[in-house]
Design a protein around this motif. Structure first.
Motif, PDB file in Angstrom:
ATOM      1  N   UNK A 276       0.835  -1.197   0.000  1.00 38.82           N
ATOM      2  CA  UNK A 276       0.000   0.000   0.000  1.00 38.82           C
ATOM      3  C   UNK A 276       0.873   1.251   0.000  1.00 38.82           C
ATOM      4  N   UNK A 277       0.240   2.398  -0.263  1.00 37.92           N
ATOM      5  CA  UNK A 277       0.973   3.667  -0.254  1.00 37.92           C
ATOM      6  C   UNK A 277       1.558   3.927   1.128  1.00 37.92           C
ATOM      7  N   UNK A 278       2.627   4.696   1.146  1.00 35.70           N
ATOM      8  CA  UNK A 278       3.237   5.083   2.417  1.00 35.70           C
ATOM      9  C   UNK A 278       2.409   6.176   3.075  1.00 35.70           C
ATOM     10  N   UNK A 279       2.653   6.396   4.366  1.00 33.59           N
ATOM     11  CA  UNK A 279       2.057   7.525   5.072  1.00 33.59           C
ATOM     12  C   UNK A 279       3.076   8.657   5.044  1.00 33.59           C
ATOM     13  N   UNK A 280       2.790   9.696   4.270  1.00 37.11           N
ATOM     14  CA  UNK A 280       3.710  10.828   4.184  1.00 37.11           C
ATOM     15  C   UNK A 280       3.711  11.624   5.479  1.00 37.11           C
ATOM     16  N   UNK A 281       4.902  11.822   6.044  1.00 36.27           N
ATOM     17  CA  UNK A 281       5.045  12.606   7.278  1.00 36.27           C
ATOM     18  C   UNK A 281       6.239  13.542   7.092  1.00 36.27           C
TER      19      UNK A 281
END
Length: 444
Positions: A276-281
């Motif tokens: 799945x897509x990463x969580x952008x932080x």
């Protein structure tokens, strides 16, 4: 003929890398200037045989085996992206040094000393590009640098290594890497004393999983990412991209000045499943004069909601930030709930994407062009790759610009007109929490 060989000779042939090597694994005769080379730069796609070449080249240096070596090397540097990469790939990996050396020639590996020692007395030392200062002092007559394009402190690490290559009649180094358009790599390609060989993943296809060939090469062949990761090409900036690497390099600074406001931008994924897509932080702050400083990219992938929320809150606390700015198009109120489940005191500002990603990113790109956004410290490699690959059609292959979205939300929040948080000057180098008057916490 091979079937007729006795097992002893078959085993010897299997270890004879010089006979079995691919053309791109054979040592070059001349450098770019036609003379002897001091740096052999092997640019290859994923699975092209770079690690095996590096291990066999080091083995040849120890034994003084031509045509790979002209003399026996007594001290060798092994430099990788991290200590973990040196150990798990270059030394203990399936194509690493311990596997490449026959039992009678196999070196002993002392992990606590980061040291390989051969029966002949030759020694190789492991170094991480995370700490360039490790290379101050030691001296070598050969070096193997693996995946240089991924090094965090590429220039500083490589420069320190050059000062240490001072033993023997002709110190040499082998650089094996999948290319990226970093400045150091481009300088090496054109250096007069460099010899360059190239290979795509296809060159070693017989030794790779058929499923990998079908799935990965079939999916990425011909794309921009495929040309880099499969064909081993150095891909320059997209002509239609919103950002260029030159512009980002020009915006890089060592440290940030005192900041009046800091926020953490979060672009949550729609799923936590594998792939799945990463969580952008991404964290950024702004000065009293309106200059934005990008402080950190803490993006994570494959974590459940409480995992990425914990990472975002930890960054918020460490930087003494003012708020977390989170896109809620996918998760709605769940995003706020999961963040405040970690810390109920964290102020969460929810933002909704009403325009396309390109339209949201354009004003931020314009601020970079005006010198109003800076990047603090070493390169944020993955974030900057997304920035320089992002154009009207998005990222190549339809990938999600998760890191870029988090950056855009953070910068947009900091530069919105009409926001005011009172006088709150702080320095990121101080451990003392800032004094915030009660009246200054209200937003007018």
């Amino acid at each position: 003929m091979v079937r007729a060989l006795p097992p002893r000779l078959l085993a010897a042939l299997d270890r004879d890398f010089i006979t079995l090597a691919h053309a791109h694994q054979e040592p070059p005769l001349h450098a770019n200037n036609g003379g002897p080379w001091t740096t052999w730069l092997m640019l290859g796609g994923r699975g092209a045989g770079k690690t095996r070449l590096g291990a066999e080249w080091v083995r040849a240096q120890v034994a003084g085996t031509p045509p790979y070596a002209r003399h026996r090397a007594a001290a060798i540097a092994l430099v990788g992206e991290t200590e973990h990469d040196v150990r798990e790939v270059m030394i203990e990996g399936p194509s690493g040094l311990l596997r490449a050396c026959p039992r009678g020639e196999r070196p002993s590996w002392t992990a606590t000393r980061r040291r390989l020692e051969w029966p002949s007395g030759a020694v190789a030392y492991a170094f991480s590009a995370e700490d360039p200062e490790q290379l101050r002092g030691p001296q070598f007559d050969a070096a193997w640098c693996d995946e240089l394009a991924k090094w965090k402190h590429a220039d500083a690490t490589f420069d320190n290594l050059q000062f240490g290559l001072r033993l023997g009649p002709q110190p040499r180094q082998l650089v094996t890497t999948t290319p990226k358009p970093i400045a150091l790599l481009k300088r090496l390609v054109t250096d007069a004393r460099t010899a360059v060989t190239r290979a795509s993943t296809h060159a070693n296809a017989a030794h790779l999983s058929p499923a990998f060939i079908e799935a990965v090469i079939g999916r990425y062949a011909g794309t921009r990412l495929g040309r880099q990761e499969i064909d081993g090409e150095i891909i320059e900036d997209r002509a239609d991209a919103l950002w260029s690497r030159a512009a980002i390099e020009a915006a890089r600074v060592e440290t940030a000045p005192p900041l009046v406001r800091i926020v953490v931008g979060v672009d949550p994924p729609s799923s936590a499943r594998a792939g799945a897509d990463a969580c952008g932080i991404v964290a950024a702050g702004i000065t009293e004069g309106g200059i934005v400083y990008v402080l950190e990219d803490a993006t994570v992938q494959g974590l459940p909601p409480d995992g990425w929320a914990l990472r975002a809150v930890a960054l918020y606390r460490r930087l003494q930030a003012d708020a977390i700015v989170a896109e809620v198009n996918m998760g709605g109120d769940m995003v706020r709930a999961v963040l405040q489940q970690i810390d109920r005191a964290v102020p969460v500002k929810q933002v909704h994407a009403t325009r396309g990603k390109y339209l949201r990113a354009e004003p931020v790109a314009a601020m970079y062009a005006q010198g109003k956004v800076k990047h603090v410290g070493a390169a944020f490699a993955a974030l900057e790759d997304q920035m320089c690959d992002f154009a009207t059609g998005g990222l190549p292959g339809g990938a999600s610009p998760d890191r870029l979205d988090a950056l855009v939300w953070a910068v947009t929040e900091l530069t919105k007109h009409g926001e005011w948080v009172g006088p709150r000057i702080r320095s990121l180098g101080s451990d003392r929490p800032p004094f915030v008057p009660y009246w200054a916490q209200w937003v007018r």
